[in-house]
Design an enzyme around this catalytic site. Structure first.
Site, PDB file in Angstrom:
ATOM      1  N   CYS A   1       2.271 -25.832  72.295  1.00 18.17           N
ATOM      2  CA  CYS A   1       2.146 -24.565  71.587  1.00 18.17           C
ATOM      3  C   CYS A   1       3.039 -24.616  70.368  1.00 18.17           C
ATOM      4  O   CYS A   1       3.935 -25.456  70.266  1.00 18.17           O
ATOM      5  CB  CYS A   1       2.613 -23.400  72.458  1.00 18.17           C
TER       6      CYS A   1
ATOM      7  N   GLY B   1      -1.654 -26.492  68.866  1.00 20.07           N
ATOM      8  CA  GLY B   1      -2.496 -25.736  69.789  1.00 20.07           C
ATOM      9  C   GLY B   1      -3.678 -25.133  69.071  1.00 20.07           C
ATOM     10  O   GLY B   1      -3.504 -24.510  68.023  1.00 20.07           O
TER      11      GLY B   1
ATOM     12  N   ASN C   1       6.955 -21.724  73.650  1.00 20.25           N
ATOM     13  CA  ASN C   1       6.475 -23.103  73.672  1.00 20.25           C
ATOM     14  C   ASN C   1       7.203 -23.807  74.819  1.00 20.25           C
ATOM     15  O   ASN C   1       8.427 -23.858  74.825  1.00 20.25           O
ATOM     16  CB  ASN C   1       6.779 -23.777  72.333  1.00 20.25           C
ATOM     17  N   GLY C   2       6.443 -24.349  75.746  1.00 19.14           N
ATOM     18  CA  GLY C   2       7.058 -25.053  76.867  1.00 19.14           C
ATOM     19  C   GLY C   2       6.401 -24.674  78.171  1.00 19.14           C
ATOM     20  O   GLY C   2       5.319 -24.087  78.190  1.00 19.14           O
TER      21      GLY C   2
ATOM     22  N   TYR D   1       4.196 -38.499  68.950  1.00 17.81           N
ATOM     23  CA  TYR D   1       2.839 -37.986  68.755  1.00 17.81           C
ATOM     24  C   TYR D   1       2.750 -36.515  68.326  1.00 17.81           C
ATOM     25  O   TYR D   1       2.000 -36.194  67.414  1.00 17.81           O
ATOM     26  CB  TYR D   1       2.034 -38.183  70.042  1.00 17.81           C
TER      27      TYR D   1
ATOM     28  N   CYS E   1      14.290 -36.726  76.696  1.00 17.02           N
ATOM     29  CA  CYS E   1      13.448 -36.813  77.876  1.00 17.02           C
ATOM     30  C   CYS E   1      12.446 -37.941  77.655  1.00 17.02           C
ATOM     31  O   CYS E   1      11.779 -37.995  76.618  1.00 17.02           O
ATOM     32  CB  CYS E   1      12.695 -35.509  78.123  1.00 17.02           C
TER      33      CYS E   1
HETATM   34 FE1  SF4 Z   1       6.988 -34.322  78.935  1.00 11.22          FE
HETATM   35 FE2  SF4 Z   1       9.393 -35.529  78.815  1.00 11.22          FE
HETATM   36 FE3  SF4 Z   1       7.115 -36.927  78.452  1.00 11.22          FE
HETATM   37 FE4  SF4 Z   1       7.926 -35.181  76.621  1.00 11.22          FE
HETATM   38  S1  SF4 Z   1       8.954 -37.072  77.206  1.00 11.22           S
HETATM   39  S2  SF4 Z   1       5.827 -35.448  77.350  1.00 11.22           S
HETATM   40  S3  SF4 Z   1       8.845 -33.557  77.888  1.00 11.22           S
HETATM   41  S4  SF4 Z   1       7.792 -35.883  80.359  1.00 11.22           S
END
Ligand code: SF4
Length: 475
Positions: free
Chosen positions: A12, A40, A115-116, A259, A450
């Site tokens: 989003c 989105g 967003n999330g 991306y 992440c």
């Molecule tokens: Fe989801 Fe983490 Fe992968 Fe990003 S890096 S798409 S937040 S699992």
């Protein structure tokens, strides 16, 4: 990557304005949402505040479809507005789940854009329903609105309510909250999703998911919010509250760099374009090959292809053309129609690839059907070899933080080895970005990211109920 066929979608985009003087603030939000449309395409909406009186328009469709000049004008003048573009990861794609979500309560009006994805949405919803809340949507954004309203009953200020609510919300949430007299920007404690703010020459403050949306309305980027930070925009100016900062492992989504975000955006001051160039360079070092040209899958593989070319010295060229004027293929649900869509969408430039050994760069492989078709298109156009290089590691795990990767069944890398995938897609060689390079992509130091969909290293507890339509039965 073809977002349609591969079933990975942007999440989003949020946008907000706090203006020095009243004007048609909805127009500014409209331009901002236009710049965030890549995040989105299912629905969009804008809420304008005129002295605390909220006017909202939201619907299914693209920004250009939903907001005619008449619709925009009907939002009227105001000093604050928030807007949203949505691809839903929790809750269906229906009109009722379009945002902003507006809640009217005796503590005041509240418009929320998000967003999330919350990882404890199911348990929070059960708790709220147990206390009498009646939900009108199946999105987790309504849960956030109710938690905030509930906390407002217990506290003296809206800011305190936000800080307390953050202790109950888990997972990914970059929010803009519009109250009757202020805007509040909030980033979750892990900081999964981007959120930044800036200012234009009139002194209006702009908040957006990505800095490209600030540029689109001629605002200067001031900075990215920190994980756990709350920033308040009101008549006293801007003030930051960091009580919740440093309370959880930092975890900006690395896939934003690979991306989701636009190449002209910055996150924490790091250029998305440069991150993608770096990915291409790593691939050239790790998977060198004798080839005549490097091409990118438009548009998401272009930056990586240029990086590969710069590092390897193999010339970059345009080898594929994307038809931008056809509908989005995810509207076609069947496999057969999807494949037809891909053929219409991409064409090779025969003059570039005929008789050539080609390095083909793309950002990721999910199911593999799209990349296999792209390799076939290049061979049909006369490429003698096709060497595929992917600027992400293989997807091996679902995402719980707002990206539509919810099933290992759809992930080709969960079923086959790299040589098997190479064979399946009909490439001569295949190379994925090494996991060890992920932290190096943004080009900074001291931040952590992440990478869970690639590594399985989740920074929060993983929820049990994660299906997109998990609340559907209760509607
Ligand atoms: Fe989801 Fe983490 Fe992968 Fe990003 S890096 S798409 S937040 S699992």
């Amino acid at each position: 990557m073809d977002s349609c066929e591969t079933h990975i979608h942007e999440e989003c985009g949020v946008f907000g304005i706090y203006a020095a003087n009243p004007f048609h603030v909805g127009d500014t939000v409209y331009y901002g949402l236009y710049a965030l449309q890549h995040r989105g395409q299912e629905s969009c909406g804008i809420t304008v505040s005129n002295n605390g009186r909220f006017t909202t328009h939201k619907d299914l469709g693209l920004v250009s479809e939903v907001f005619t000049p008449e619709r925009l004008a009907s939002l009227g003048e105001g000093t604050m507005a928030v807007g949203h573009v949505r691809y839903g990861t929790t809750g269906n794609s229906g009109r009722e789940n379009a945002q902003p979500i507006v809640v009217s309560h005796f503590t005041g009006n509240l418009a929320t854009v998000h967003n999330g994805n919350l990882t404890n949405a199911a348990e929070l919803r059960r708790e709220l329903e147990g206390r009498g809340s009646i939900f009108h949507t199946t999105s987790d954004t309504e849960i956030i609105s109710y938690v905030l309203t509930q906390e407002r009953l217990e506290t003296y200020t809206a800011e305190d309510a936000v800080l307390r609510a953050m202790n109950r919300l888990r997972g990914a949430y970059s929010l803009i909250l519009m109250l009757e007299d202020k805007l509040i920007a909030v980033k979750d404690k892990n900081g999964f999703r981007p959120l930044c703010y800036g200012r234009n020459r009139h002194g209006d403050y702009i908040i957006a998911s990505e800095s490209c949306a600030l540029s689109s309305v001629s605002a200067e980027l001031i900075r990215e919010l920190e994980p756990g930070e709350v920033v308040v925009f009101d008549r006293d100016g801007v003030h930051s509250i960091k009580d919740n900062c440093g309370k959880a492992p930092e975890a900006m989504c690395i896939f934003e760099y690979i991306y989701f975000s636009r190449p002209d955006s910055l996150i924490y001051g790091n250029s998305i374009h440069h991150a993608r160039l770096r990915a291409g360079r790593f691939l050239a070092k790790d998977y060198p090959v004798d080839a005549d040209i490097v091409i990118g899958v438009p548009d998401s593989g272009t930056d990586g292809a240029i990086g590969y070319s710069q590092e390897s010295g193999i010339p970059y060229d345009i080898g594929l053309i994307k038809n931008k004027y056809i509908g989005r293929t995810f509207i076609s649900p069947g496999q057969k129609s999807r494949e037809t869509g891909v053929r219409i969408k991409l064409n090779a430039v025969r003059e570039t690839v005929e008789g050539k050994r080609v390095v083909l760069v793309d950002d990721s492989i999910v199911r593999s059907t799209t990349i296999a078709r792209t390799v076939a298109i290049l061979r049909e156009a006369g490429a003698t070899q096709v060497h595929v290089r992917i600027t992400a590691p293989p997807f091996l795990n679902p995402c719980y933080y707002g990206v539509d990767i919810d099933s290992r069944e759809n992930l080709i890398a969960c079923k086959y080895s790299v040589p098997e995938i190479c064979n399946l897609i009909g490439a001569d060689t295949l190379g994925y970005l090494g996991i060890e390079h992920l932290p190096e992509l943004p080009g900074d130091s001291g931040r952590t990211y992440c990478t869970a969909c690639f590594t399985g290293d989740y920074k929060t507890r993983i929820p049990e109920e994660t299906k997109r339509d998990m609340f559907e039965e209760s509607v």
